[in-house]
Design an enzyme around this catalytic site. Structure first.
Site, PDB file in Angstrom:
ATOM      1  CG  MET A 218      -7.468  10.370  89.628  1.00  0.00           C
ATOM      2  SD  MET A 218      -5.922   9.910  88.667  1.00  0.00           S
ATOM      3  CE  MET A 218      -4.423  10.372  89.377  1.00  0.00           C
ATOM      4  CD  GLU A 219     -10.419  10.157  94.899  1.00  0.00           C
ATOM      5  OE1 GLU A 219     -10.023   9.213  95.549  1.00  0.00           O
ATOM      6  OE2 GLU A 219      -9.926  11.437  94.694  1.00  0.00           O
ATOM      7  CB  SER A 220     -12.558   3.952  93.364  1.00  0.00           C
ATOM      8  OG  SER A 220     -13.636   4.209  92.316  1.00  0.00           O
ATOM      9  CE1 TYR A 305      -7.562  12.536  92.785  1.00  0.00           C
ATOM     10  CE2 TYR A 305      -7.937  14.943  92.789  1.00  0.00           C
ATOM     11  CZ  TYR A 305      -8.396  13.483  92.769  1.00  0.00           C
ATOM     12  OH  TYR A 305      -9.869  13.666  93.138  1.00  0.00           O
TER      13      TYR A 305
END
Length: 344
Positions: A218-220, A305
């Site tokens: 999800m982050e990168s 998120y």
């Protein structure tokens, strides 16, 4: 399946509408009878606290109830579902029913089936309802056995928990746990290396590698050179302040970045008592924002998120590591309350 097909079973019902009302009365009566027998004083105490102000001052978090007896989880789940003595919060009700159901409680399995079958604060899902009724029926729950007959042939689905839609209850912002896009963690040699690092290092931090991978994706999106508009950097998207806090000298070094991100995730899980949604909200918006709002902050970005990672990870609780940090006041106050409520 007809929207009211479940409501054709009891002989007492002379119409579909009346039948649904019958089931609602039956569920509510069963809950009220149990709550009055078990904890009459707790309802008045919780009511007094809720009238005094904060929702969270009078109600325990899911994390603080994760180790409680199944009967206690069921009592609080029912109180959250019906808003008895505390503000109604279907999100917490579903999570607590899920915890009890995972321990084999046929009552919790039945309640989840009923909620999904009727869209009671959660997205209506006949296949998911049937899956939960099937589990309860296998344990001898007579009502679930009868309700399964009404479904006939429905799509087979494994029993799992899908969170409530927004606006389902008062208090903490509700998060809709929609299906997250599937990510192929090993589609390239670079990704395979990152997965190997995570699976090797996560146990050092007493973290589930699957949770780390869900956050990382999800982050990168597995990019070690990723930089966000807020200057979050690398695989786990560490801002410079967080990198410094956890000893990361080069945020673009994939191993250093993974270690810093895992150290922060471990810290957050310890701080929020293993509550995965709260820890994720802290990772995205900061732990102070979570404490300020008493739960997942009402930021669309943070809500999305948390929703996507929880759906991908499939769990709402992770064992916290003891001794990392003192628990948040949200958790310690709720835990003390649960302990007091459990005394005769």
């Amino acid at each position: 399946m007809n929207a009211h097909r479940l409501c054709r079973l009891p002989a007492q019902c002379w119409s579909l509408t009346e039948c649904c009302r019958y089931h609602a009365r039956m569920n509510r009566s069963r809950y009220l009878a149990k709550s009055r027998l078990r904890r009459p004083r707790a309802l008045f105490a919780a009511l007094a606290i809720s009238l005094a102000g904060s929702v969270h001052a009078g109600a325990p978090s899911v994390a603080s109830l994760s180790g409680a007896p199944t009967s206690t989880q069921l009592q609080w789940a029912a109180r959250f579902e019906h808003g008895e003595g505390i503000p109604r919060d279907v999100g917490r009700a579903v999570q607590l029913y899920c915890l009890a159901a995972s321990r084999g409680s046929s009552e919790a399995q039945y309640q989840l089936g009923w909620m999904y079958a009727n869209g009671r604060g959660v997205p209506r899902d006949d296949a998911l309802a049937a899956a939960w009724f099937r589990k309860a029926a296998a344990k001898g729950d007579a009502i679930s056995q009868r309700l399964l007959i009404a479904f006939g042939k429905v799509k087979m689905k494994s029993a799992s928990c899908v969170g409530p839609t927004r606006g389902a209850g008062a208090g903490v912002v509700q998060v809709a746990y929609r299906a997250a896009p599937r990510v192929d963690f090993e589609s390239t040699p670079e990704r395979r290396q990152i997965v190997a690092w995570v699976r090797e290092m996560a146990p050092e931090y007493q973290l589930d590698p699957d949770l780390v991978l869900a956050v990382l994706a999800m982050e990168s999106g597995f990019s070690s050179s990723a930089v966000s508009p807020k200057n979050a950097q690398g695989l786990m998207q560490l801002i410079p302040e967080t990198a410094d806090r956890f000893g990361v000298q080069d945020a673009f070094d994939p191993v250093q970045n993974l270690r810093g991100g895992m150290a922060y995730l471990r810290w957050l899980l310890a701080f929020f008592g293993g509550d995965v949604p709260l820890a994720l909200a802290g990772y995205n918006a900061g732990e102070k924002a979570v404490e300020r709002y008493g739960g997942v902050p009402p930021y669309p970005e943070t809500q999305a998120y948390v929703s996507r990672i929880v759906q991908r990870y499939g769990k709402i609780w992770h064992p916290p590591v003891a001794g990392v940090v003192e628990p948040s006041a949200l958790i310690s106050a709720a835990a003390a309350r649960v302990q007091a409520e459990s005394k005769p």
